[in-house]
Scaffold this active site. Sequence first.
Site, short mmCIF file in Angstrom:
data_model
loop_
_atom_site.label_atom_id
_atom_site.label_comp_id
_atom_site.label_asym_id
_atom_site.label_seq_id
_atom_site.Cartn_x
_atom_site.Cartn_y
_atom_site.Cartn_z
N TRP A 117 -28.41 61.68 -22.28
CA TRP A 117 -28.58 60.22 -22.10
C TRP A 117 -27.34 59.46 -22.53
O TRP A 117 -27.06 58.37 -22.01
CB TRP A 117 -29.83 59.73 -22.85
N TRP A 146 -31.87 53.45 -22.88
CA TRP A 146 -31.57 54.87 -22.63
C TRP A 146 -32.43 55.78 -23.50
O TRP A 146 -32.91 56.82 -23.03
CB TRP A 146 -30.08 55.15 -22.82
N ASN A 178 -34.15 46.00 -13.50
CA ASN A 178 -34.71 46.78 -14.61
C ASN A 178 -35.53 47.98 -14.14
O ASN A 178 -35.40 49.08 -14.68
CB ASN A 178 -35.58 45.88 -15.50
N GLU A 197 -40.34 39.70 -22.49
CA GLU A 197 -39.08 40.43 -22.26
C GLU A 197 -37.99 39.93 -23.22
O GLU A 197 -37.18 40.71 -23.71
CB GLU A 197 -38.61 40.29 -20.81
N TRP A 227 -38.51 41.86 -26.09
CA TRP A 227 -37.91 43.20 -26.07
C TRP A 227 -36.44 43.14 -26.52
O TRP A 227 -35.93 44.05 -27.18
CB TRP A 227 -38.00 43.83 -24.66
N TRP A 273 -29.58 70.31 -23.10
CA TRP A 273 -29.09 69.66 -21.88
C TRP A 273 -28.46 70.70 -20.97
O TRP A 273 -28.04 71.77 -21.43
CB TRP A 273 -28.06 68.58 -22.24
C1 FAD Z 1 -31.54 52.50 -19.16
C2 FAD Z 1 -31.53 51.00 -19.42
C3 FAD Z 1 -30.38 50.38 -19.86
C4 FAD Z 1 -30.37 49.00 -20.11
N1 FAD Z 1 -29.21 48.41 -20.56
C5 FAD Z 1 -29.19 47.08 -20.83
C6 FAD Z 1 -28.01 46.44 -21.29
O1 FAD Z 1 -26.97 47.07 -21.53
N2 FAD Z 1 -28.04 45.09 -21.48
C7 FAD Z 1 -29.18 44.35 -21.27
O2 FAD Z 1 -29.15 43.12 -21.47
N3 FAD Z 1 -30.32 44.94 -20.87
C8 FAD Z 1 -30.37 46.26 -20.63
N4 FAD Z 1 -31.52 46.85 -20.18
C9 FAD Z 1 -32.76 46.04 -20.13
C10 FAD Z 1 -33.06 45.32 -18.79
O3 FAD Z 1 -32.93 46.20 -17.72
C11 FAD Z 1 -32.16 44.11 -18.56
O4 FAD Z 1 -32.14 43.26 -19.70
C12 FAD Z 1 -32.65 43.28 -17.37
O5 FAD Z 1 -32.71 44.05 -16.21
C13 FAD Z 1 -31.70 42.11 -17.16
O6 FAD Z 1 -32.04 41.37 -16.04
P1 FAD Z 1 -32.65 39.92 -16.16
O7 FAD Z 1 -31.79 39.08 -17.03
O8 FAD Z 1 -32.91 39.43 -14.78
O9 FAD Z 1 -34.02 40.20 -16.92
P2 FAD Z 1 -35.34 39.32 -17.05
O10 FAD Z 1 -36.47 40.15 -16.55
O11 FAD Z 1 -35.18 37.98 -16.47
O12 FAD Z 1 -35.53 39.23 -18.65
C14 FAD Z 1 -34.99 38.15 -19.43
C15 FAD Z 1 -34.14 38.70 -20.56
O13 FAD Z 1 -34.93 39.50 -21.44
C16 FAD Z 1 -34.14 40.57 -21.95
N5 FAD Z 1 -34.74 41.85 -21.52
C17 FAD Z 1 -35.43 42.08 -20.39
N6 FAD Z 1 -35.86 43.37 -20.37
C18 FAD Z 1 -35.41 43.93 -21.49
C19 FAD Z 1 -35.51 45.25 -22.05
N7 FAD Z 1 -36.20 46.23 -21.44
N8 FAD Z 1 -34.89 45.50 -23.23
C20 FAD Z 1 -34.22 44.53 -23.89
N9 FAD Z 1 -34.09 43.26 -23.42
C21 FAD Z 1 -34.68 42.98 -22.23
C22 FAD Z 1 -32.74 40.42 -21.36
O14 FAD Z 1 -31.94 39.71 -22.27
C23 FAD Z 1 -33.01 39.60 -20.10
O15 FAD Z 1 -31.90 38.84 -19.68
C24 FAD Z 1 -31.56 48.24 -19.93
C25 FAD Z 1 -32.72 48.89 -19.47
C26 FAD Z 1 -32.71 50.25 -19.21
C27 FAD Z 1 -33.98 50.91 -18.71
#
Ligand code: FAD
Length: 477
Positions: free
Chosen positions: A362, A385, A344, A277, A280, A308
Amino acid sequence: MSTAIVWFRRDLRLADNPALESAADRHDKLVLLYIEAESATEPWSAGAASRWWLHHSLERFDADLAKLGQSLTLKRGPALQCLRECLAESGADAVYWNRMYDPAARQRDARIKEELRGDGIAVESFAANLLFEPWQIRTGKGGPFRVFTPFWRACQRQAEIAEPLPAPASLPSRPDSSVKSVTLDALNLMPEIGWYDGLARMWQPGEHAAHARLADFCDTALANYADGREVPSVAGTSRLSPHLHFGEISPRSVWHRVGQHSLLQRSQPGAEAFLREIGWREFAHHVLFHYPHTPDQPLNSKYADFPWRENHGDLLSAWQRGRTGFPIVDAGMRELWHTGWMHNRVRMIVASLLVKNLRVPWTAGAGWFWDTLVDADLANNTLGWQWAAGCGADAAPYFRIFNPVRQGEKFDPDGSYVRSWIPELADLPDRWIHKPWEAPDRVRPDPDLYPAPVVDLATSRKAALEALARLKKYGSG
Ligand SMILES: Cc1cc2nc3c(=O)[nH]c(=O)nc-3n(C[C@H](O)[C@H](O)[C@H](O)COP(=O)(O)OP(=O)(O)OC[C@H]3O[C@@H](n4cnc5c(N)ncnc54)[C@H](O)[C@@H]3O)c2cc1C
């Protein structure tokens, strides 16, 4: 006697801060500067929840600096003007910063570097906020990646990730000359309305809190992360996202802490899934760096003409307020409003409903997230998005439409997540918790309390697929 300015931006930390470390090694006096220069990052200047976070993050960082006999200098205005003012006031002849990767910030930084060098000032920037610089990872043909798995494989073929730098035990003091600073309140970061009480209950911004959160996550949830990360009712993820966004903790620190923990505690599968992650996050920054138009335009240009729904204002507002009638969606949107964060899995479900069943662009969803998320991040939000809308890098195909009832039943089987955010549904039996409209009259919630669905799932799914078919027939791609 030489003086330097360290310009802090999204690196509000002492540990693993290469700009700070290099400046402290080479100079006798330091000005530690933060500039609130909103217009430099327009139209993506920080939203309300991010500004709340930033206010507190700056406050904590200043308190940490005070323990080392230093303090933050705060200025407000165009960045180049503030830097020149600070250079003149302090007599500094060098400026250090850690790099940012958002398109507007990159342009601004390149211009400032050129201008200051023209003034005879030494300027140096450092890699600090990603594991890999976005230009460092290349496909076999030398281009950028658009698919995650080969990108992540290419990252893993790179040299070992360097150990994070320790926090400095001492820092050079401020110059004797007087350097003007405004107060934190004068930056006007705190939102006017008091909706942020919920944010204050859930979060503690700052470097210490970031490390404490990571340690707690490693001890309690890392081993089971691969499964736990999918369940919104449990604290199965790290919640490090706002700390990473504001640079209160570096990805190198996260990488090594998780690696060590996994060796000691044998939590290998959880650690691998978690670091993926973090991968990602790297991928999102790589894509934004190479495709800087994507915050507003689809990466796959074929989707630029997507039909849309017209006049979608009421649907957008029902979605924003958590009143769509789909419990898992409404719970997520209410969690977002009250805490500035959403799980997420639920982000994916709410985004799918908005862009597919409601056929709202979106960009409208991304804009709402931008304003309300404490972790709003241009790279991650754009990737998320565009993934949901099917038009971005490694995206879910548009025709794959999440069914919010099935998603709810799978990831929140006993409805505990829904019940925690929608008290109107607290007494609804599990069987109907994700589809209250099918419940018998005696238990169905009063529609004045909890709304009936704003769209029919089957009809709206069909309409979305027809819209996709029209795009394919008449679209440009
Ligand atoms: C529509 C949508 C919008 C999102 N907008 C954002 C946003 O504005 N900012 C944001 O940080 N994340 C965003 N995410 C990705 C993800 O949902 C969050 O990073 C995650 O939920 C943060 O929670 P966590 O720190 O507990 O994640 P954990 O599961 O603990 O992951 C650790 C770290 O990995 C990174 N990460 C995890 N998943 C993703 C992912 N899919 N894409 C990129 N990085 C990721 C984040 O930095 C996160 O803190 C988005 C996802 C979706 C589907």
